[in-house]
Design an enzyme around this catalytic site. Sequence first.
Site, short mmCIF file in Angstrom:
data_model
loop_
_atom_site.label_atom_id
_atom_site.label_comp_id
_atom_site.label_asym_id
_atom_site.label_seq_id
_atom_site.Cartn_x
_atom_site.Cartn_y
_atom_site.Cartn_z
N GLU A 17 0.83 -1.21 0.00
CA GLU A 17 0.00 0.00 0.00
C GLU A 17 0.86 1.26 0.00
O GLU A 17 2.06 1.22 0.27
CB GLU A 17 -0.91 0.04 1.23
CG GLU A 17 -2.33 -0.47 1.00
CD GLU A 17 -3.21 0.53 0.27
OE1 GLU A 17 -2.70 1.61 -0.13
OE2 GLU A 17 -4.39 0.24 0.06
N ARG A 102 -8.15 0.75 13.12
CA ARG A 102 -6.75 1.10 12.86
C ARG A 102 -6.70 2.19 11.81
O ARG A 102 -7.65 2.40 11.05
CB ARG A 102 -5.97 -0.12 12.37
CG ARG A 102 -6.41 -0.64 11.00
CD ARG A 102 -5.40 -1.64 10.46
NE ARG A 102 -5.76 -2.24 9.18
CZ ARG A 102 -5.51 -1.71 7.99
NH1 ARG A 102 -4.94 -0.51 7.92
NH2 ARG A 102 -5.84 -2.34 6.88
N ASN A 104 -5.71 3.96 8.37
CA ASN A 104 -5.59 3.43 7.01
C ASN A 104 -5.66 4.56 5.99
O ASN A 104 -6.66 5.27 5.92
CB ASN A 104 -6.72 2.44 6.71
CG ASN A 104 -6.46 1.66 5.43
OD1 ASN A 104 -5.53 0.86 5.38
ND2 ASN A 104 -7.26 1.89 4.42
N ASN A 150 -10.12 5.15 2.31
CA ASN A 150 -9.14 4.98 1.24
C ASN A 150 -9.18 6.17 0.28
O ASN A 150 -9.97 7.09 0.44
CB ASN A 150 -9.40 3.68 0.47
CG ASN A 150 -8.43 2.58 0.86
OD1 ASN A 150 -7.23 2.80 0.93
ND2 ASN A 150 -8.95 1.38 1.11
N ASP A 200 -9.69 1.87 -4.11
CA ASP A 200 -8.60 1.78 -3.12
C ASP A 200 -7.74 3.04 -3.23
O ASP A 200 -8.26 4.13 -3.48
CB ASP A 200 -7.81 0.49 -3.35
CG ASP A 200 -7.17 -0.05 -2.07
OD1 ASP A 200 -6.80 0.75 -1.20
OD2 ASP A 200 -7.03 -1.28 -1.95
#
Length: 296
Positions: A17, A102, A104, A150, A200
């Site tokens: 990522e 978490r 991201n 995202n 994403d």
Amino acid sequence: MTDDVRCLVNPRDQLGETPIWCPRSERVWWIDIERPRLQSFDERTGEHQVFEFAQSTFLGGLALHRRGGFVLALDNTLHRFDPATRTLARIAEVEPAGKGTRLNDGRCDRQGRLWIGTMDAAIEKPLGSFYRVEADGTPQWLFDDIIVTNSVCVSPDGRTLYMSDTRRFKLFAFDLDAASGALSNRRVFVDYTEQRGRPDGACVDSEGYVWNAVFAGHRVVRYAPSGAVDRVIELPVTHPTCVCLGGPELKTLYITTATKMIAPEVLARETLAGALLAVEVDVPGLPEAMFGTNDD
């Protein structure tokens, strides 16, 4: 594999990522979220560096720091990391532990702020929130009801911010007041609902077009500021995860990928899953914005 797409290195990332181009090191850097580790690759020498963070469960985000090194989103806390000394310095706890979330995906703006969200670590419930972390390290909560944050990126003029909720299949745009950091006028920029596409990681090029990786979609797509499809690059992997523009002329589109959630029989055939891929494009990107103030 097409002639346009090349594999730079394949560490078989579980969940590669957040690639970013670092002009200081002249390398592309990226993360493997669930191992968790930070990596870099030098196209001139072929050197692949790996920094592991076994004390954490997730490494969910990455940004450049104005005073050197990087900002790492380890679990729910931001740290500054110096790769030369391999030392971490805590910046801020964005969200308390114990919520099942978490950090991201995040990107900085030209004011030195980091825009980043949280997600349900189990990828099921809308437990996540979206934050603006000020250049001094102070987190500001903006809104919640997110399953997976995202696609965070900012337009060249600093007036539009993009983000997605991957598991709701939508990529959103907001009006951004660059001076105050206020967001308004949330709207759907791209709706993947019908094809169940998963937006994403994303980046914006110098023309204000948005490049978006479609997880489970075998492709990255370039969208005009209107939301119209401009270009589609088909990939030899199921799970592209994020993109950035880098290289000496900022015309290399770097693409991270994943082996996560691929059936074993498919993974055996998909030899480039988990690789760092690259393709040359005509329109350059923008220098990666950095976190922090110049005098902190």
